[in-house]
Motif scaffolding. Structure first.
Motif, mmCIF file in Angstrom:
data_model
loop_
_atom_site.group_PDB
_atom_site.id
_atom_site.type_symbol
_atom_site.label_atom_id
_atom_site.label_comp_id
_atom_site.label_asym_id
_atom_site.label_seq_id
_atom_site.Cartn_x
_atom_site.Cartn_y
_atom_site.Cartn_z
ATOM 1 N N GLY A 12 30.029 16.018 16.490
ATOM 2 C CA GLY A 12 28.735 16.676 16.340
ATOM 3 C C GLY A 12 27.921 16.336 17.566
ATOM 4 O O GLY A 12 28.387 15.653 18.474
ATOM 5 N N GLY A 13 26.699 16.775 17.589
ATOM 6 C CA GLY A 13 25.832 16.448 18.710
ATOM 7 C C GLY A 13 25.132 17.669 19.244
ATOM 8 O O GLY A 13 24.945 18.654 18.519
ATOM 9 N N GLN A 14 24.761 17.594 20.522
ATOM 10 C CA GLN A 14 24.039 18.716 21.102
ATOM 11 C C GLN A 14 24.098 18.698 22.627
ATOM 12 O O GLN A 14 24.230 17.640 23.239
ATOM 13 N N ILE A 15 24.035 19.896 23.185
ATOM 14 C CA ILE A 15 23.822 20.037 24.626
ATOM 15 C C ILE A 15 22.313 19.952 24.773
ATOM 16 O O ILE A 15 21.592 20.873 24.397
ATOM 17 N N GLU A 16 21.837 18.798 25.244
ATOM 18 C CA GLU A 16 20.407 18.512 25.190
ATOM 19 C C GLU A 16 19.595 19.198 26.275
ATOM 20 O O GLU A 16 18.662 19.926 25.991
#
Length: 186
Positions: A12-16
């Motif tokens: 999971g996570g994000q391209i910040e």
């Protein structure tokens, strides 16, 4: 005792955010590239973000906070997944052009990880090609951005560094130790 024949990797996570000094109005595309033994069990293998403008503060960052969510299963770690990012924007003539390519392996240990991915763009190999591409508004770019995650054929590509992208990964690994692999986790 139950034997395990696969291990799982959940990401999971994000391209910040991104930093590109001389541009405004950019968006990104992402792809997960992995070996042939890896199977996606849920989530999205690729996506495209919204268009964003550079922040007006002293940092001058592009903020996406674009979510990542994918799960894999595999029998071995060969071909460990990589995240490939392509950033695009409009040039002065209104053409959609590449602003940068970059790739990073998904971290192998569980937990929250931040990665700063250096970006690069292909360059024309001669002044004539550079002038021609400027004249017709077509800059050099890869037909398939997934080539960024491979070593084969990239050794003859002339590139220029340009900006970076920050990505946050939240990684969960299950049953890797049961299969005899030590990834440094406890």
């Amino acid at each position: 005792m139950e034997s395990t024949s696969v291990f799982l990797l959940m990401v999971g996570g994000q391209i910040e955010s991104a930093k590109f000094a001389e541009f405004d109005d950019i968006y990104c595309k992402y792809f997960f590239v992995h070996g042939q033994d890896w199977v996606i069990t849920s989530g999205l293998e690729e996506g495209i973000s919204q268009l964003t403008k550079k922040s007006r503060d002293e940092r001058q960052l592009f903020i996406w906070n674009f979510p990542l969510d994918i799960s894999f299963k595999t029998t071995n770690p060969f071909g460990w997944p990589q995240l490939v990012i392509s950033v695009y924007g409009l040039d002065s003539l209104g053409h959609d052009v590449v602003r940068g390519y970059g790739a990073v392996h998904v971290p192998i240990t569980a937990g929250c990880h931040y990665r700063r991915i250096p970006m690069f763009v292909p360059e024309s190999s001669s002044l004539v090609q550079k002038f021609t591409s400027w004249l017709i508004g077509r800059r050099p770019e890869y037909v398939d951005p997934r080539v960024v995650a491979q070593g084969e054929g990239r050794d003859v590509t002339r590139v220029r560094s340009q900006g970076y992208v920050t990505v946050q990964f939240n990684v969960i690994v299950k049953d890797m130790a049961k299969m005899g692999y030590n990834n440094g986790s406890r």
